[in-house]
Design a protein around this motif. Structure first.
Motif, PDB file in Angstrom:
ATOM      1  N   GLN A   1       0.741  -1.027  -0.014  1.00 15.43           N
ATOM      2  CA  GLN A   1       0.017   0.037  -0.119  1.00 15.43           C
ATOM      3  C   GLN A   1       1.210   1.474  -0.282  1.00 15.43           C
ATOM      4  O   GLN A   1       0.115   2.415  -0.277  1.00 15.43           O
ATOM      5  N   LEU A   2       1.787   1.149   1.642  1.00 16.74           N
ATOM      6  CA  LEU A   2       3.055   2.282   0.276  1.00 16.74           C
ATOM      7  C   LEU A   2       3.551   2.702  -0.640  1.00 16.74           C
ATOM      8  O   LEU A   2       3.718   4.069  -1.299  1.00 16.74           O
ATOM      9  N   LEU A   3       3.699   1.783  -1.144  1.00 16.00           N
ATOM     10  CA  LEU A   3       4.701   1.834  -2.653  1.00 16.00           C
ATOM     11  C   LEU A   3       3.346   2.297  -3.447  1.00 16.00           C
ATOM     12  O   LEU A   3       4.257   3.391  -4.479  1.00 16.00           O
ATOM     13  N   LEU A   4       2.092   2.165  -3.468  1.00 10.65           N
ATOM     14  CA  LEU A   4       1.328   1.991  -4.436  1.00 10.65           C
ATOM     15  C   LEU A   4       1.140   3.854  -3.781  1.00 10.65           C
ATOM     16  O   LEU A   4       0.614   5.103  -4.936  1.00 10.65           O
TER      17      LEU A   4
ATOM     18  N   SER B   1       8.160   6.012 -14.651  1.00 13.73           N
ATOM     19  CA  SER B   1       7.166   6.013 -13.017  1.00 13.73           C
ATOM     20  C   SER B   1       6.658   4.517 -12.901  1.00 13.73           C
ATOM     21  O   SER B   1       6.668   4.364 -12.045  1.00 13.73           O
ATOM     22  N   ILE B   2       5.328   4.166 -13.652  1.00 13.10           N
ATOM     23  CA  ILE B   2       4.372   3.413 -13.790  1.00 13.10           C
ATOM     24  C   ILE B   2       5.139   2.122 -13.673  1.00 13.10           C
ATOM     25  O   ILE B   2       5.427   0.929 -12.668  1.00 13.10           O
ATOM     26  N   VAL B   3       6.025   1.934 -14.642  1.00 14.46           N
ATOM     27  CA  VAL B   3       7.231   0.996 -14.326  1.00 14.46           C
ATOM     28  C   VAL B   3       7.595   0.922 -13.642  1.00 14.46           C
ATOM     29  O   VAL B   3       7.802  -0.411 -12.820  1.00 14.46           O
ATOM     30  N   LEU B   4       8.685   1.281 -13.298  1.00 12.64           N
ATOM     31  CA  LEU B   4       9.313   1.286 -11.955  1.00 12.64           C
ATOM     32  C   LEU B   4       8.623   0.934 -10.290  1.00 12.64           C
ATOM     33  O   LEU B   4       9.071   0.198  -9.680  1.00 12.64           O
ATOM     34  N   VAL B   5       7.239   1.505 -10.634  1.00 21.26           N
ATOM     35  CA  VAL B   5       6.566   1.372  -9.019  1.00 21.26           C
ATOM     36  C   VAL B   5       5.930  -0.222  -9.575  1.00 21.26           C
ATOM     37  O   VAL B   5       5.975  -0.859  -8.478  1.00 21.26           O
ATOM     38  N   ALA B   6       6.163  -0.369 -10.096  1.00 17.89           N
ATOM     39  CA  ALA B   6       4.506  -2.080 -11.019  1.00 17.89           C
ATOM     40  C   ALA B   6       6.391  -3.154 -10.022  1.00 17.89           C
ATOM     41  O   ALA B   6       5.966  -4.092  -9.940  1.00 17.89           O
TER      42      ALA B   6
END
Length: 143
Positions: free
Chosen positions: A19-22, A49-54
């Protein structure tokens, strides 16, 4: 002197970490959208950013470790494939009420986060006491 009792526990990834990462990913996207950069830069930054968070979410949610045992100074990892593998404590950190372990086993490094949502307080307390009793060089090594 009697030896310390063994510590064993089932392990599953922390939902709070996910949840924190999201939440951090959403904040990054809001910051990019609110920046004064031209759209030609905003779009690639947002996609990156989306790719790195995924990738971070995938790594944090998948663990081959299903259980851990500590007897004396011997660590054993129980994997999802039902195999046992001996491990060596590379480093550990206490972060507030959480315990972060980095264990090396069979050429792989496993990072385990024991937080309030995936372990009980008594287990983390006993583990902190055991880690403090181990050699200082092992328990204070940097991640």
């Amino acid at each position: 002197m009697t030896s310390a009792p063994a510590i064993g526990f089932d392990y599953r990834p922390s939902r709070r970490l996910l949840q924190l990462l999201l939440a951090i990913g959403v904040l990054v996207l809001v910051a990019i959208a609110g920046s004064g950069a031209p759209w030609a830069l905003k779009l690639p930054m947002a996609l990156a950013s989306i790719v790195l968070v995924a990738i971070a979410l995938r790594r944090a949610s998948r663990s081959s470790v299903m259980g851990v045992a500590l007897a004396g100074e011997t660590w054993t990892l129980y994997r999802a494939s039902r195999e046992e593998s001996p491990a060596v404590l590379a480093s550990s950190r206490v972060l507030g009420t959480c315990v972060l372990l980095r264990l090396k086993s069979a050429g792989r490094t496993e990072v385990l986060l024991l937080a309030p949502d995936n372990s009980d307080a008594d287990l983390r307390r006993r583990l902190r006491m055991r880690l403090a009793a181990m050699r200082p060089a092992e328990s204070s090594a940097r991640l």
